[in-house]
Design a protein around this motif. Structure first.
Motif, mmCIF file in Angstrom:
data_model
loop_
_atom_site.group_PDB
_atom_site.id
_atom_site.type_symbol
_atom_site.label_atom_id
_atom_site.label_comp_id
_atom_site.label_asym_id
_atom_site.label_seq_id
_atom_site.Cartn_x
_atom_site.Cartn_y
_atom_site.Cartn_z
ATOM 1 N N ALA A 7 5.387 4.342 20.795
ATOM 2 C CA ALA A 7 5.571 4.015 22.211
ATOM 3 C C ALA A 7 4.257 3.469 22.773
ATOM 4 C CB ALA A 7 5.995 5.244 22.990
ATOM 5 N N GLN A 8 4.407 2.560 23.713
ATOM 6 C CA GLN A 8 3.218 1.987 24.322
ATOM 7 C C GLN A 8 2.653 2.943 25.370
ATOM 8 O OE1 GLN A 8 6.232 0.328 24.270
ATOM 9 N NE2 GLN A 8 5.794 -0.945 22.500
ATOM 10 N N THR A 9 1.334 2.965 25.451
ATOM 11 C CA THR A 9 0.673 3.759 26.486
ATOM 12 C C THR A 9 -0.364 2.897 27.186
ATOM 13 O OG1 THR A 9 -0.978 4.595 24.936
ATOM 14 C CG2 THR A 9 0.982 5.947 25.276
ATOM 15 N N TYR A 19 -4.894 -0.101 26.577
ATOM 16 C CA TYR A 19 -3.493 0.107 26.230
ATOM 17 C C TYR A 19 -3.373 0.251 24.726
ATOM 18 C CZ TYR A 19 -3.912 -4.848 25.226
ATOM 19 O OH TYR A 19 -4.332 -6.050 24.737
ATOM 20 N N THR A 28 -0.598 -0.467 21.626
ATOM 21 C CA THR A 28 0.661 -1.042 21.207
ATOM 22 C C THR A 28 0.535 -1.562 19.790
ATOM 23 O OG1 THR A 28 2.362 -2.674 21.762
ATOM 24 C CG2 THR A 28 0.078 -3.326 22.127
ATOM 25 N N ALA A 70 -0.332 -2.437 34.075
ATOM 26 C CA ALA A 70 0.998 -2.253 33.492
ATOM 27 C C ALA A 70 1.173 -3.159 32.278
ATOM 28 C CB ALA A 70 2.085 -2.528 34.518
ATOM 29 N N ARG A 97 4.094 -4.790 29.424
ATOM 30 C CA ARG A 97 5.491 -5.059 29.101
ATOM 31 C C ARG A 97 5.546 -5.790 27.760
ATOM 32 N NH1 ARG A 97 9.246 -8.920 29.169
ATOM 33 N NH2 ARG A 97 7.998 -10.571 30.111
ATOM 34 N N ARG A 110 11.027 -2.873 30.084
ATOM 35 C CA ARG A 110 10.439 -1.997 31.092
ATOM 36 C C ARG A 110 8.946 -2.225 31.213
ATOM 37 N NH1 ARG A 110 10.736 4.048 28.720
ATOM 38 N NH2 ARG A 110 12.823 3.401 28.070
ATOM 39 N N THR A 161 5.387 -0.347 31.624
ATOM 40 C CA THR A 161 4.731 0.947 31.432
ATOM 41 C C THR A 161 3.433 0.907 32.217
ATOM 42 O OG1 THR A 161 5.692 1.214 29.232
ATOM 43 C CG2 THR A 161 3.746 2.541 29.762
ATOM 44 N N TYR A 190 12.518 2.122 39.417
ATOM 45 C CA TYR A 190 11.362 2.916 39.018
ATOM 46 C C TYR A 190 11.204 4.050 40.024
ATOM 47 C CZ TYR A 190 9.857 -0.914 35.942
ATOM 48 O OH TYR A 190 9.783 -1.862 34.950
ATOM 49 N N GLU A 215 7.106 5.430 37.119
ATOM 50 C CA GLU A 215 7.877 5.651 35.894
ATOM 51 C C GLU A 215 9.160 4.820 35.903
ATOM 52 O OE1 GLU A 215 7.531 10.264 34.853
ATOM 53 O OE2 GLU A 215 8.211 9.922 36.921
ATOM 54 N N SER A 218 15.470 5.268 30.626
ATOM 55 C CA SER A 218 14.483 6.228 30.150
ATOM 56 C C SER A 218 15.119 7.612 30.042
ATOM 57 C CB SER A 218 13.292 6.273 31.111
ATOM 58 O OG SER A 218 13.659 6.923 32.318
#
Lengths: 116, 114
Positions: A1-3, A25, A27, A93, A95, A103, A105, B35, B44, B58
């Motif tokens: 999962a990306q953070t 980040y 990925t 953020a 994507r 989404r 993140t 979100y 989120e 999610s």
């Protein structure tokens, strides 16, 4: 999962000075997009700038520019000639880029104060 | 300049009640998102919606949540039985259907569950 990580919860800058907000980040993807959003006290999310990972050139939008270091997975935002109206929470953020509608993140945010 | 709009700006409800949050995306956008931002926390992702169906959701988006596009302009988020922990700012966003799509956010609805 990306953070996405923003290690600076708070930053301050003098009016007319320059400030840099950090973002890293994680990925495994090669195709993705990075964004900075601004959230003033009204809490609306306003797009500041966007960077495509396949582009080597750093994005700029007037007084806002980024330093995108793909190998280091770093995406910092530089605000030049800071103005009182720049005071806000700034979110980095991520994507992924392989499909539309993915989404976003978000990082934890950096609260920027601009001192007169 | 086109923008995403959301109503109401603030919704107060009692625990256990149903609420519907409304959004009008930008007119030529076909991807829609919700979100959530609990006070003091990060934003989120809840759900994305395209072509009248959920394209991604999610782990937060459980059975108490649902989304709908009831007509050609509105996009709604329904919370069936609200809990105290649902108190948050809810943002709607929309984007075009291209790989470079940027998500544009509405002003948010502040939901307070008492």
């Amino acid at each position: 999962a990306q953070t996405v990580t923003q290690s600076q919860p708070e930053m301050s800058v003098q009016e007319a000075e320059t400030v840099t907000l950090s973002c890293t980040y994680d990925t495994s993807e090669s195709d993705y997009y990075l964004f900075w959003y601004k959230q003033p006290p009204s809490r609306q999310m306003i797009l500041v700038i966007r960077q495509e990972a396949y582009k080597q050139q750093n994005a700029t939008e007037n007084r806002f520019s980024v330093n995108f270091q793909k190998a280091a997975k770093s995406f910092s935002l530089k605000i030049s000639d800071s103005q009182l109206g720049d005071a806000a929470m700034y979110f980095c953020a991520y994507r992924r880029g392989e499909t539309s509608g993915s989404r976003l993140t978000f990082g934890e945010g950096t609260q920027l104060t601009v001192n007169p | 300049e086109p923008e995403v709009t959301q109503t109401p700006s603030h919704q107060v409800t009692q625990m256990g009640q149903e609420v519907i949050l409304r959004c009008v995306p930008i007119s030529n956008h076909l991807y829609f998102y919700w979100y959530r931002q609990i006070l003091g926390q990060k934003v989120e992702f809840l759900v994305s919606f395209y072509n009248n169906e959920i394209s991604e959701k999610s782990e937060i988006f459980d059975d108490q949540f649902s989304v709908e596009r009831p007509d050609g302009s509105n996009f709604t988020l329904k919370i069936r039985s609200t809990k105290l922990e649902d108190s948050a700012m809810y943002f709607c966003a929309s984007s075009e259907v291209v790989f470079t799509d940027t998500q544009y956010f509405g002003p948010g609805t502040r939901l307070t569950v008492l």
